[in-house]
Write an enzyme that holds these catalytic residues in place. Structure first.
Site, short mmCIF file in Angstrom:
data_model
loop_
_atom_site.label_atom_id
_atom_site.label_comp_id
_atom_site.label_asym_id
_atom_site.label_seq_id
_atom_site.Cartn_x
_atom_site.Cartn_y
_atom_site.Cartn_z
N CYS A 138 0.85 -1.36 -0.04
CA CYS A 138 0.20 -0.15 0.03
C CYS A 138 0.95 1.11 -0.05
CB CYS A 138 -0.66 0.15 1.38
SG CYS A 138 -1.98 -1.43 1.38
N CYS A 141 1.62 3.43 3.44
CA CYS A 141 2.03 2.21 4.18
C CYS A 141 2.48 3.07 5.63
CB CYS A 141 2.96 1.12 3.94
SG CYS A 141 3.35 -0.06 5.33
N ARG A 143 4.26 1.75 7.96
CA ARG A 143 5.44 1.27 8.27
C ARG A 143 6.52 1.24 7.15
NH1 ARG A 143 2.41 -2.46 11.41
NH2 ARG A 143 1.86 -0.80 12.88
N ASP A 302 -1.98 8.27 8.31
CA ASP A 302 -0.91 8.71 9.11
C ASP A 302 0.00 9.77 8.34
OD1 ASP A 302 -1.54 7.26 11.40
OD2 ASP A 302 -0.45 5.62 10.71
N ASP A 339 -4.25 7.96 14.66
CA ASP A 339 -3.07 7.44 15.55
C ASP A 339 -2.31 8.78 15.91
OD1 ASP A 339 -1.66 5.58 16.74
OD2 ASP A 339 -2.03 4.25 15.21
C1 LIG Z 1 -3.38 -0.60 17.12
C2 LIG Z 1 -2.58 -0.99 18.20
C3 LIG Z 1 -2.97 -1.92 18.95
C4 LIG Z 1 -4.26 -2.50 19.06
O1 LIG Z 1 -5.21 -1.55 19.43
P1 LIG Z 1 -6.98 -1.85 19.61
O2 LIG Z 1 -7.53 -0.58 19.91
O3 LIG Z 1 -6.86 -2.71 20.63
O4 LIG Z 1 -7.42 -2.40 18.48
C5 LIG Z 1 -1.90 -2.37 19.80
N1 LIG Z 1 -0.79 -1.62 19.91
C6 LIG Z 1 -0.29 -0.67 19.14
C7 LIG Z 1 0.88 -0.15 19.33
C8 LIG Z 1 -1.30 -0.16 18.04
O5 LIG Z 1 -0.79 0.77 17.25
#
Ligand SMILES: *Cc1c(COP(=O)(O)O)cnc(C)c1O
Length: 397
Positions: A138, A141, A143, A302, A339
């Site tokens: 993708c 991405c 990462r 992101d 995020d």
């Molecule tokens: C997305 C993520 C998770 C999982 O998060 P949930 O809200 O439980 O889906 C766990 N650890 C990290 C570092 C993440 O980015």
């Protein structure tokens, strides 16, 4: 936009661009992987590229590799340079430009790794990066600093130290396997990893994050499902962005997983020119429910290097949620999240349905814009309490 993308139908595109050369191998996931489109020459053989794409492919070579399975490639509309499938997997020249707000590691994962490969950000769960390879890449991405193996940084998962960490940290009850795409591993290798995790008693719940059901549905074999089933409770989060990705083959793969008792969630990223409208998102989430997948998260893209042409203003994500809530079932509505840059974790962003709040009542609006007042509970006066006691007493004697 193609009107048929908005229809709740599941179309097979096989073998499309490959025509007769591939019919007998089409369902073999190994053939699909061996025949991925991963060079400019391959690509130009099948598609008329724009200058913007040709330059993008050349620039991507030492950043994030291009690789597209024949299955996914077939979803590309050859007559549409703005095709939403194309924008996800064919690099464009804009990828070579880093906007000032962009980063190599936008979610601050590297600084939250107690062991290489293990990201421990939340109190009770970890993200376990088990491979740097995917079936297709993708372009946005999160990462891309480590994924595909062509960049400067490499993922070096430390298996034994990671398992030791999980064993020692009894507060961890939830492991999310990701990467890269864990379903690229052989059944045997995955079985060994899952068995090892299941030997750790405090791990209650295991998840796999994978786009293989979308990029390579042929990989979801009955044998794979039978193996996964031994490790319940096991959930899978898939990644779908556009309703055209939900083909007849993908639906079969998802049903197989669901029949193996695996709850399925979907994670989407809002991408400009791909799915940045209410109508595309609504068609997507409704088709996901037909495939027994619950829309889980809708991500703001992101701040990854080279993504400005795909990112949208945050307000558009809020508008998408507003356009879904009330207009279709709550089961179809994902949680919109950002995020948090440099390691804030997932932060929910919601439309505001509370118009006003004063002491004792709030003023709300519904999905149609009508206004409602909802009062807090009124405490029962002592005199009313007293008279009810008397009435009850008179009934008992
Ligand atoms: C997305 C993520 C998770 C999982 O998060 P949930 O809200 O439980 O889906 C766990 N650890 C990290 C570092 C993440 O980015």
């Amino acid at each position: 936009m193609r009107a048929q993308d908005l229809e709740p139908t599941f179309i097979s595109h096989a073998p499309g661009y490959w025509a007769d050369e591939a019919t007998e191998h089409w369902d073999d996931h190994r053939w699909q992987l061996r025949n991925r489109v991963d060079s400019l020459a391959d690509l130009e053989q099948r598609l008329n590229l724009t200058d913007v794409e040709r330059a993008g492919v050349l620039l991507a070579g030492n950043k994030l590799a291009m690789s597209i399975t024949p299955h996914f490639f077939n979803l590309i509309d050859r007559d549409d340079p703005e095709c939403p499938i194309r924008r996800q997997v064919i690099p464009r020249i804009e990828e070579g430009w880093n906007a000032p707000e962009e980063m190599a590691d936008p979610c601050g994962e590297d600084s939250h790794m107690p062991v290489p490969g293990l990201v421990h950000r939340y109190p009770d769960r970890v993200l376990f990066l088990v491979t740097d390879r995917c079936a297709s890449y993708c372009r946005y991405c999160t990462r891309s600093r480590v994924v595909s193996g062509v960049g400067e940084q490499h993922l070096e998962t430390q298996w034994e130290p990671a398992f030791k960490y999980l064993e020692q940290h009894t507060e961890i009850r939830d492991v999310l396997l990701s990467g890269g795409d864990p379903l690229l591993f052989s059944d045997d290798k995955l079985d060994k990893i899952l068995t090892r995790l299941r030997s750790i008693p405090h791990l209650q719940f295991i998840r796999i994050g994978s786009r293989i059901p979308i990029f390579l549905p042929q990989r979801i074999t009955p044998e794979l499902c039978a193996m996964l089933k031994k490790h319940h409770p096991l959930f899978i989060s898939i990644h779908t962005n556009h309703p055209r990705e939900l083909t007849a083959e993908v639906r079969v793969a998802l049903e197989r997983l669901a029949d193996a008792g695996i709850p399925l969630g979907n994670q989407s990223v809002i991408l400009r020119g791909v799915n940045d409208s209410v109508e595309v998102q609504k068609a997507l989430v409704q088709k996901l429910l037909m495939c027994r997948v619950k829309p889980y998260y809708l991500y703001q893209c992101d701040l990854i290097h080279g993504s400005s042409h795909l990112r949208t203003p945050v307000a558009e994500g809020v508008a998408i949620i507003e356009g879904l809530r009330g207009h279709t079932t709550g089961y179809a509505i994902p949680q919109f999240v950002i995020d948090g840059p440099s390691g804030g974790g997932k932060i929910p962003i919601n439309p505001n349905y509370v118009v006003d709040s004063a002491s004792g009542r709030i003023t709300l609006r519904n999905f149609e814009g009508d206004i409602f007042e909802y009062p807090d509970p009124t405490p029962m006066p002592a005199t009313d309490m007293e008279s009810l006691h008397q009435r009850a007493f008179s009934l008992s004697s």
